[in-house]
Every structure is written in C-alpha cells, then in structure tokens.
Design an enzyme around this catalytic site. Structure first.
Site, short mmCIF file in Angstrom:
data_model
loop_
_atom_site.label_atom_id
_atom_site.label_comp_id
_atom_site.label_asym_id
_atom_site.label_seq_id
_atom_site.Cartn_x
_atom_site.Cartn_y
_atom_site.Cartn_z
N ASP A 14 36.03 39.72 40.10
CA ASP A 14 37.44 40.22 40.93
C ASP A 14 38.41 39.25 40.43
O ASP A 14 37.95 38.40 40.02
CB ASP A 14 37.05 40.54 42.49
CG ASP A 14 38.51 40.49 43.20
OD1 ASP A 14 39.18 41.27 42.66
OD2 ASP A 14 38.82 39.72 43.94
N MET A 15 39.52 39.60 40.50
CA MET A 15 40.50 38.73 39.93
C MET A 15 41.33 37.97 41.25
O MET A 15 40.86 36.94 41.33
CB MET A 15 41.64 39.38 39.16
CG MET A 15 42.69 38.49 38.64
SD MET A 15 43.85 39.43 37.62
CE MET A 15 44.85 40.11 38.88
N ASP A 172 35.77 38.60 46.81
CA ASP A 172 36.30 37.78 47.97
C ASP A 172 36.51 38.75 48.96
O ASP A 172 36.75 38.33 49.97
CB ASP A 172 37.22 37.16 47.70
CG ASP A 172 38.56 37.80 47.44
OD1 ASP A 172 39.51 37.54 48.09
OD2 ASP A 172 38.83 38.33 46.64
#
Length: 203
Positions: A14-15, A172
């Site tokens: 994920d970024m 996250d």
C-alpha cells in the site's frame, strides 16, 4: 526483521501510511477541502476511511452528515488533488519499508496497490524517490471496485504474473487489510508488526 517473508514470490505495498509517510499531506488537503465544501470533520471517521478513494469518501461523508453538495464528487476530488499537488514536497517522505524495497529490488517483482488515483500515486512515489523500485502502480481508477474490495491487489498480482497466494501485502488501513485477505494474500499490518504509524487525523 523481514527474513520470515522471504519465501513470497512478489511484494505489494500500500502507499499512503505504509511505503510513504503522507498522513499530513492528505490530512491538510482534506481539511481544506472539507472546510471549503462545508462538510464537517470527524477525526475518527476520517481515520476509518483511510484507504478508501477520495470520491467514495466524499459520498460517504455527505451521506453521513446529510450534506447536500452543490458539486459532484469529481469536482471535490479535483479540488483536493490540486492541494495535494501544491503541497506534496512539504509533507511526504519514505517510511522504513523503503529500505526493504531497496533490498528486494531485482530479486522479486514489486507493486504498489493504492486507494489513491494512479496519477497522484506516481507523483508521490516520484517525489519520494521510490519510482525505480516499483514495477507496477495500481490506483483506484484502474479497477471497478477499489478497496476494501480485493480487485486492486488482484490486478497487482496479475500484472506481476504471480498467483495471489504467492504475494505478500504490506498495509496500514483496515480497508486494505480486508482487501488483501479477500484476495487470498498474506498481509502484514505495518502498524502492528513494524510500528509504522500513519500520522493522519490522530485524536
């Protein structure tokens, strides 16, 4: 720290809040945008929507607060993205996960699967100097059903030519963790396992 994950054939990051520390970038942009369009700000609600694309977030907020918007969610999205572009250099930096990505470069394919839109995601990665590490960037605009649906991560796996079961996902946000699980992938909660905290609408 990462040795236990070495058997996976491909890595998906994920970024925002995972590979990139961008919480303040998006919080600042959201606060300006929501104030501009008269949408109340609820920190806990905004945190719960982390990973959900901007347009969907706008629709959820408008419904939740019973706000009648005078413009479309596309217009709101464009307003927020303009702020992101203007302020990106002030706020973003790589997280410690970038070091792991550096170690894995050339050893296994890596992709970013994000709730951000592809153009914005590539801009963030470039600003952080991470573009050379990532083989594929899949934004919410590339799939019919973005996170928490598994489509984003399944597309990453397809582009990398790897079966979902052979992919590890670093995430996250709850929306992304659910998406990874539903994609049949092994997922690492970076907050829980790696102590990477996204500074985003904290109480």
């Amino acid at each position: 720290m990462y040795e236990e994950y070495s058997h996976f054939k491909a890595i998906i990051f994920d970024m925002d809040g995972t590979l990139v520390d961008s919480g303040k970038l998006h919080e600042n942009a959201w606060r300006q945008t929501l104030n501009h369009y008269g949408i109340p700000i609820d920190n806990a609600l905004m945190r719960s929507l982390a990973g959900v694309p901007t347009k969907e977030t706008v629709d959820i907020l408008a419904k939740h607060f019973n706000v009648e918007l005078s413009v479309s969610s596309d217009v709101v999205n464009d307003y927020k993205e303009a702020i992101v572009r203007e302020t990106i250099h002030q706020f973003v930096k790589p997280t410690p996960l970038a070091e792991y990505a550096e170690q894995c470069k050339g050893l296994k394919p890596m992709a970013v699967g994000t709730g951000a839109y592809t153009t914005e995601a590539k801009m963030v990665l470039e600003t952080c100097g991470l573009t050379h590490l990532i083989d594929h960037t899949v934004g919410a605009d590339q799939v019919v059903n973005p996170k928490p649906a598994p489509d984003t991560f399944l597309r990453c796996a397809k582009l990398m030519g790897v079966e979902p079961k052979d992919c590890i996902v670093f995430e996250d946000a709850q929306a992304g963790i659910q998406a990874a699980k539903d994609a049949g992938m092994f997922v690492v909660d970076v907050h829980e396992k790696l102590n990477i905290v996204n500074d985003y609408f904290l109480e």
